[in-house]
Scaffold this active site. Structure first.
Site, PDB file in Angstrom:
ATOM      1  N   LYS A 113      46.533  69.201   9.731  1.00 25.08           N
ATOM      2  CA  LYS A 113      47.407  68.095   9.310  1.00 25.08           C
ATOM      3  C   LYS A 113      48.843  68.571   9.138  1.00 25.08           C
ATOM      4  O   LYS A 113      49.782  67.824   9.392  1.00 25.08           O
ATOM      5  CB  LYS A 113      46.912  67.487   7.994  1.00 25.08           C
ATOM      6  CG  LYS A 113      45.641  66.670   8.144  1.00 25.08           C
ATOM      7  CD  LYS A 113      45.364  65.907   6.861  1.00 25.08           C
ATOM      8  CE  LYS A 113      44.037  65.184   6.886  1.00 25.08           C
ATOM      9  NZ  LYS A 113      43.672  64.606   5.598  1.00 25.08           N
ATOM     10  N   LYS A 199      36.604  65.006  17.002  1.00 28.54           N
ATOM     11  CA  LYS A 199      35.999  64.159  15.961  1.00 28.54           C
ATOM     12  C   LYS A 199      36.579  62.741  15.969  1.00 28.54           C
ATOM     13  O   LYS A 199      37.775  62.584  16.187  1.00 28.54           O
ATOM     14  CB  LYS A 199      36.337  64.857  14.633  1.00 28.54           C
ATOM     15  CG  LYS A 199      35.622  64.393  13.425  1.00 28.54           C
ATOM     16  CD  LYS A 199      36.134  65.157  12.211  1.00 28.54           C
ATOM     17  CE  LYS A 199      37.538  64.773  11.828  1.00 28.54           C
ATOM     18  NZ  LYS A 199      38.001  65.232  10.523  1.00 28.54           N
ATOM     19  N   LYS A 202      40.489  58.655  11.685  1.00 28.99           N
ATOM     20  CA  LYS A 202      41.412  57.553  11.371  1.00 28.99           C
ATOM     21  C   LYS A 202      42.801  57.846  11.920  1.00 28.99           C
ATOM     22  O   LYS A 202      43.577  56.936  12.150  1.00 28.99           O
ATOM     23  CB  LYS A 202      41.560  57.431   9.847  1.00 28.99           C
ATOM     24  CG  LYS A 202      40.356  56.915   9.113  1.00 28.99           C
ATOM     25  CD  LYS A 202      40.652  56.934   7.604  1.00 28.99           C
ATOM     26  CE  LYS A 202      39.403  56.857   6.779  1.00 28.99           C
ATOM     27  NZ  LYS A 202      39.608  57.154   5.356  1.00 28.99           N
TER      28      LYS A 202
HETATM   29  P1  TYM Z   1      37.817  60.880   4.353  1.00 29.06           P
HETATM   30  O1  TYM Z   1      38.282  59.578   3.842  1.00 29.06           O
HETATM   31  O2  TYM Z   1      38.653  61.568   5.374  1.00 29.06           O
HETATM   32  O3  TYM Z   1      36.359  60.766   4.950  1.00 29.06           O
HETATM   33  C1  TYM Z   1      35.333  60.156   4.203  1.00 29.06           C
HETATM   34  C2  TYM Z   1      33.981  60.698   4.597  1.00 29.06           C
HETATM   35  O4  TYM Z   1      33.735  60.453   5.981  1.00 29.06           O
HETATM   36  C3  TYM Z   1      33.314  61.655   6.610  1.00 29.06           C
HETATM   37  N1  TYM Z   1      33.785  61.636   8.008  1.00 29.06           N
HETATM   38  C4  TYM Z   1      32.990  61.817   9.064  1.00 29.06           C
HETATM   39  N2  TYM Z   1      31.652  62.045   9.166  1.00 29.06           N
HETATM   40  C5  TYM Z   1      31.126  62.152  10.408  1.00 29.06           C
HETATM   41  N3  TYM Z   1      31.860  62.057  11.551  1.00 29.06           N
HETATM   42  C6  TYM Z   1      33.195  61.839  11.494  1.00 29.06           C
HETATM   43  N4  TYM Z   1      33.894  61.727  12.622  1.00 29.06           N
HETATM   44  C7  TYM Z   1      33.818  61.706  10.212  1.00 29.06           C
HETATM   45  N5  TYM Z   1      35.080  61.468   9.792  1.00 29.06           N
HETATM   46  C8  TYM Z   1      35.049  61.441   8.446  1.00 29.06           C
HETATM   47  C9  TYM Z   1      33.976  62.762   5.802  1.00 29.06           C
HETATM   48  O5  TYM Z   1      33.307  63.983   5.963  1.00 29.06           O
HETATM   49  C10 TYM Z   1      33.850  62.210   4.396  1.00 29.06           C
HETATM   50  O6  TYM Z   1      32.582  62.506   3.856  1.00 29.06           O
HETATM   51  N6  TYM Z   1      38.288  64.824   1.346  1.00 29.06           N
HETATM   52  C11 TYM Z   1      37.424  63.682   1.575  1.00 29.06           C
HETATM   53  C12 TYM Z   1      37.484  62.681   0.461  1.00 29.06           C
HETATM   54  C13 TYM Z   1      37.173  63.219  -0.895  1.00 29.06           C
HETATM   55  C14 TYM Z   1      35.892  63.600  -1.374  1.00 29.06           C
HETATM   56  C15 TYM Z   1      36.079  63.998  -2.716  1.00 29.06           C
HETATM   57  C16 TYM Z   1      34.637  63.659  -0.777  1.00 29.06           C
HETATM   58  C17 TYM Z   1      38.047  63.377  -1.920  1.00 29.06           C
HETATM   59  N7  TYM Z   1      37.383  63.841  -3.011  1.00 29.06           N
HETATM   60  C18 TYM Z   1      35.017  64.449  -3.511  1.00 29.06           C
HETATM   61  C19 TYM Z   1      33.568  64.114  -1.568  1.00 29.06           C
HETATM   62  C20 TYM Z   1      33.753  64.503  -2.892  1.00 29.06           C
HETATM   63  C21 TYM Z   1      37.789  63.054   2.919  1.00 29.06           C
HETATM   64  O7  TYM Z   1      38.235  63.694   3.796  1.00 29.06           O
HETATM   65  O8  TYM Z   1      37.636  61.747   3.043  1.00 29.06           O
END
Ligand code: TYM
Length: 336
Positions: A113, A199, A202
């Site tokens: 990022k 992957k 978003k």
């Molecule tokens: P975020 O919003 O980017 O993603 C949310 C969840 O979606 C999963 N994910 C995917 N899984 C499979 N294939 C994909 N292409 C894909 N893209 C996204 C992510 O692995 C995630 O589980 N840092 C976290 C948010 C967070 C969090 C936490 C998670 C903040 N605090 C505490 C767990 C516990 C994140 O990137 O969210």
């Protein structure tokens, strides 16, 4: 025996896509009954890259509504907004002062990022995993169900917990609970529709690369029609030469709730011309009830607010207790 605790979250940035659903939220729904489950909308994480203040609050409502629409059940789970529980920010500061800088500089997601942000990369982006560690550790979470891309952040969370416990706890009375990642066998890494080696994300500039949970049937149909495939006849899993094929079959498997054996038998002699309409129909059918429920919930703002108010109350009770424990261990003068 009391139930183990689960915590996870999604950022309110952009639309949720099939990766977010199949990699995370759908698994939360499946396991929620067996755990004391906390799911937050991580809006503090959402400002680690430039954000739009005009849409942040509405996007936060949307994610909470999607949690409910996907099947998060308040009988088992608590839904809340991260910024409503101030302990998240406060524990982050305490953990910041215990986390070596070079641990954060190694994070893959930061490096990826940061390249995109150039000179504007914020301290918050570097600190993102410490905030995530605070989210998890505040709730004494046993399990953290996430997609594959979060594995490194979970390892960091564990390293931070070990460090706090070593410095400020004893073997008998550790300060922080050690969490374990929970990563599903299928769907943990849903790939882009336009490139089976990257992957689904978003932040991909191309809308054609992802299917959003709120996409219309027309849009889903168009995206699948134009998605990348190959020239081989017969569809098979696990061929490293055919990443797109593996990804699309996995989507079909998960959205149709069929087993790998069933999908293998059904699709092994198919061509893309036969498979694509099947995947389109399956996707539209799987998303329809989620979309219907989502619009219903979004129309009832009072209900959504009551869910988040109650969620905050429950989350705060657990989080503040942990925060006090950490502050005590660090030697802070207690309130009197
Ligand atoms: P975020 O919003 O980017 O993603 C949310 C969840 O979606 C999963 N994910 C995917 N899984 C499979 N294939 C994909 N292409 C894909 N893209 C996204 C992510 O692995 C995630 O589980 N840092 C976290 C948010 C967070 C969090 C936490 C998670 C903040 N605090 C505490 C767990 C516990 C994140 O990137 O969210």
């Amino acid at each position: 025996m009391s139930k183990q605790r689960v915590l996870s979250g999604v950022q309110p940035t952009g639309n949720l896509h099939l990766g977010n659903y199949l990699g995370a939220i759908r698994n939360w729904v499946e396991i929620q009954q067996d755990y004391d489950s906390f799911f937050c909308v991580v809006d503090l994480h959402a400002i680690t890259v430039p954000h739009n203040p005009k849409t942040l609050a509405e996007d936060t409502y949307k994610i909470a509504a999607l949690y409910l629409a996907c099947g998060i059940d308040l009988q088992y789970s608590t839904i809340f907004v991260q910024s409503h529980v101030t302990a998240h920010s406060e524990l982050t500061w305490l953990l910041n002062c215990i986390t070596p800088l070079n641990w954060l500089e190694r994070m893959i997601q930061f490096k990826e990022k940061a390249v995109k942000q150039g000179e504007n990369v914020s301290v918050g982006l570097l600190d993102y995993p410490v905030l995530m560690a605070a989210d998890i550790l505040l709730y004494n979470a046993d399990k953290v169900p996430v997609g594959e891309d979060q594995k490194q952040h979970l390892e960091l969370t564990r390293d931070i917990a070990v460090r706090v416990n070593d410095k400020f706890g004893t073997k008998k009375t550790p300060v922080l609970k050690m969490p374990d990642p929970m990563i599903a066998k299928e769907g943990a890494r849903v790939m882009s529709l336009t490139d089976g080696t990257s992957k689904m994300s978003k932040s991909d500039p191309s809308e054609m690369s992802r299917i959003n949970l709120l996409d219309t049937p027309d849009s889903i149909s168009k995206k699948i029609k134009r998605c990348k495939t190959d020239l081989v006849k017969g569809l098979t899993f696990d061929d490293s030469e055919r990443p797109e094929c593996n990804n699309l079959l996995t989507l079909y498997l998960l959205l149709s709730n069929k087993t790998k054996e069933e999908v293998t038998a059904e699709c092994q002699d198919m061509g893309w011309g036969q498979f694509k309409p099947l995947l389109t129909e399956t996707t539209i059918t799987a998303l329809k009830p989620i979309q219907d429920k989502y619009y219903e919930i979004m129309d009832d703002r009072g209900y959504l607010q009551s869910v988040l108010r109650e969620g905050r109350r429950k989350a705060e009770t657990v989080a503040n207790e942990t925060l006090s424990r950490v502050k005590n261990a660090l030697g802070y003068l207690p309130l009197f």
